[in-house]
Design an enzyme around this catalytic site. Structure first.
Site, PDB file in Angstrom:
ATOM      1  N   SER A  70      -2.311   9.497   6.793  1.00 52.26           N
ATOM      2  CA  SER A  70      -1.871   8.169   6.503  1.00 52.26           C
ATOM      3  C   SER A  70      -0.507   7.879   6.959  1.00 52.26           C
ATOM      4  CB  SER A  70      -2.023   8.016   5.002  1.00 52.26           C
ATOM      5  OG  SER A  70      -1.352   9.210   4.428  1.00 52.26           O
TER       6      SER A  70
ATOM      7  N   SER B 211      -2.174  14.143   6.608  1.00 49.95           N
ATOM      8  CA  SER B 211      -1.597  12.711   7.036  1.00 49.95           C
ATOM      9  C   SER B 211      -0.062  12.679   7.653  1.00 49.95           C
ATOM     10  CB  SER B 211      -1.396  12.253   5.697  1.00 49.95           C
ATOM     11  OG  SER B 211      -2.626  11.703   5.053  1.00 49.95           O
TER      12      SER B 211
ATOM     13  N   LYS C 176       8.218   6.383   4.991  1.00 45.78           N
ATOM     14  CA  LYS C 176       6.814   6.180   4.565  1.00 45.78           C
ATOM     15  C   LYS C 176       6.916   5.320   3.333  1.00 45.78           C
ATOM     16  CE  LYS C 176       2.362   7.987   3.857  1.00 45.78           C
ATOM     17  NZ  LYS C 176       1.469   9.196   4.050  1.00 45.78           N
TER      18      LYS C 176
END
Length: 561
Positions: free
Chosen positions: A252, A276, A172
């Protein structure tokens, strides 16, 4: 004679340099991707039943995919379609132990594994009709690194390695990575150069290959309120492989979830403050673990909250999840909450797991409201689990937002001061700076606004008040789960997706989500196991037994080729 030789040598050198320059120029002139007009796609979603899927844009206004994909183009273009097709049965959906066995048997190599995943990324991400807007950066040295691992394996075939050795992993893009900028999806951090985060150091130490970095909800979805999940100004709108522009990606860690679902890598790393990892894992039918705070280091990760933040593994199966978790472990002296791992997680998924005699708590309201959950509970009974239906106590989560507000206000400047190597290129040093920077070009930098950033500055909670909130909410979260866990002597509580992620976050309890099935629409849905602090081994064992007994995960139909 000497002068003639020198002249000849100079001409040869000039010719070689010219040839090399010509090759470089030709490479630069190659166009792999062209921007397109996304207005028709935006218009098609203007009446979507989910309001935050009524996009303002799909395509990033600042990212040129050619810059990302050209450096490895020569390597990928040499990897033939025939070879790719021959490797599909060996690679797609396979777990790490299986891949390592194929490599040991000579049917596969680390280099070919990397090229296989790169081929898929180039195939789908460079086509505007199939792109998931997932990949933000690629490691230009990854093929060479894989070759070196193959060479080492040939020289020392009996050398012992961690199971993650040679496995291509995506990160990420809020996780610091040497050689690839760490943007958190924000234009303000597009030029942010850093060293490796602690967990990336651990991954590399154990032999993992960092394939690249993936999109996310900008600032880990703590920028705008009610905006699309998976959107960032740097990467554009991440899309769900099970239904592009139909289903949400979750967030996210949207890029991590979509990339793993589409078989762009063996696995990915996500981060979670509250939901997330669980949300995008569930939405993309992959396995996601939100660990206990402190089990994995947070150093070198763009923060929201030092109270609640944690990285975690996102994988296609539970076995790989345990392996990736294990490869990131280690006590980090720079993270005050970091601890030594209490147990061996890989062993819990490889020694044969069973649900017989396991006591699992089931939410009474979910049992009544969700048919897939209800059917899954019946399946768990068939697999030997003892089911206890319960109703949790009514608790209030007052002050939760203030934890995020004040932590980010304090934690982001520390990150920017200690982690950014090129401070002359990164123009912000605080939330206030970021707000001002975004306002200078709001249409490009914050098309959905920045109400959450503005809320940070408006929060008047004192430091003493914040500590009271943290202590109160931790007790609240634990009461929510412990009432059933303790009274009924449960091994875990079963939820859906990220439905109870907030309670688990403030309790600092781990949660593991595993694919549970698909709605009639084709949208994925997952079963989430929640247990007490540092019981990841128990969650992985339960998750593996459930996964082995149900085997519900399916590849997204349009990403099977």
């Amino acid at each position: 004679m000497g002068r003639l030789f020198i002249l000849a040598l100079a001409l040869i050198t000039l010719g070689f340099t010219s040839c090399k320059q010509k090759q470089e120029n030709e490479k630069e002139s190659v166009v792999l991707w062209e921007a397109y007009n996304d207005s028709a796609e935006v218009a098609a979603n203007k009446d979507h039943e989910i309001e935050r899927m009524r996009y303002k844009l799909i395509q990033s206004k600042v990212m040129d995919k050619n810059e990302v994909f050209l450096p490895l183009y020569d390597e990928v273009s040499k990897f033939s379609d025939t070879e790719y097709e021959s490797l599909k049965p060996l690679v797609l959906e396979q777990d790490i132990p299986t891949l390592q066995n194929y490599i040991k048997e000579g049917k596969l190599s680390y280099e070919k594994l990397v090229l296989f995943y790169l081929k898929r990324i180039y195939k789908y991400e460079l086509d505007n009709a199939t792109t998931l807007n997932t990949v933000l950066a690629l490691n230009k040295d990854v093929v060479a690194e894989a070759r070196k691992m193959d060479e080492f394996r040939k020289k020392f075939p009996n050398e012992k390695h961690h199971a993650i050795y040679g496995m291509p992993i995506l990160l990420k893009d809020n996780v610091n990575t040497l050689g690839m900028n760490t943007t958190a999806g924000a234009i303000a951090l597009m030029d942010n150069e850093t060293n490796d985060a602690f967990i990336v150091e651990q991954l590399k130490k154990n032999g993992a290959l960092i394939l690249g970095k993936v999109n996310l909800s900008e600032w880990a979805y703590f920028l705008c309120s009610g905006c699309p999940v998976g959107y960032s100004a740097v990467g554009g709108q991440t899309l769900n492989p099970y239904g592009r522009k139909i289903f949400e990606t979750g967030g996210s860690s949207a890029g991590s979830g979509t990339a793993v679902a589409a078989n762009y890598a063996v696995a990915a790393v996500g981060t979670e403050t509250s939901g997330s990892i669980l949300s995008p894992s569930s939405q993309n039918s992959v396995v996601g673990l939100k660990p206990t705070i402190g089990l994995l280091s947070r150093s070198g990760i763009v923060p929201i909250s030092s109270t609640l933040d944690t990285p975690g593994p996102m994988t296609k199966n539970v076995v790989d999840n345990a392996i990736l978790l294990s490869a990131m472990l280690g006590k980090d002296p720079s993270d005050l909450k970091s601890v030594e791992a209490p147990t061996d997680y890989m062993g819990k998924t490889t020694k044969g797991s069973s649900l017989k005699g396991k006591r699992l708590g089931v939410f009474s309201n979910l049992l009544e409201e969700n048919a897939i959950y209800k059917n899954t509970v019946e399946k768990l009974k068939e697999l030997g689990a003892e089911i206890v239906v319960f109703t949790p106590p009514n608790v209030k989560m007052e002050g939760f937002l203030s934890i995020l507000n004040l932590d980010m206000k304090n934690d982001l400047p520390v990150y920017l001061n200690t982690q950014v190597k090129n401070k002359d290129a990164v123009k912000i040093g605080s939330i206030q700076d970021a707000i001002a920077f975004n306002n200078m070009d709001s249409l490009v930098r914050i098309p959905y606004g920045q109400s959450l950033f503005e809320g940070i500055m408006a929060d008047t909670t004192t430091a003493e008040g914040l500590e009271e909130i943290k202590n109160s909410l931790e007790k609240t979260g634990r009461v929510f789960f412990d009432t059933a866990l303790d009274k009924e002597n449960l091994d875990a509580i079963l939820s859906i997706n990220n439905y109870h992620a907030g309670y688990a976050a403030v309790a600092k309890y781990p949660a593991l989500t595993v694919p549970m099935g698909y709605k009639e629409t084709g949208e994925p849905i997952s079963l989430t196991f929640i247990a007490k602090q540092f019981q990841e081994d128990k969650l992985l064992e339960l998750g593996r037994a459930y996964e082995a007994g149900t085997k519900v995960r399916k590849m997204p139909e349009n990403y099977k080729n």
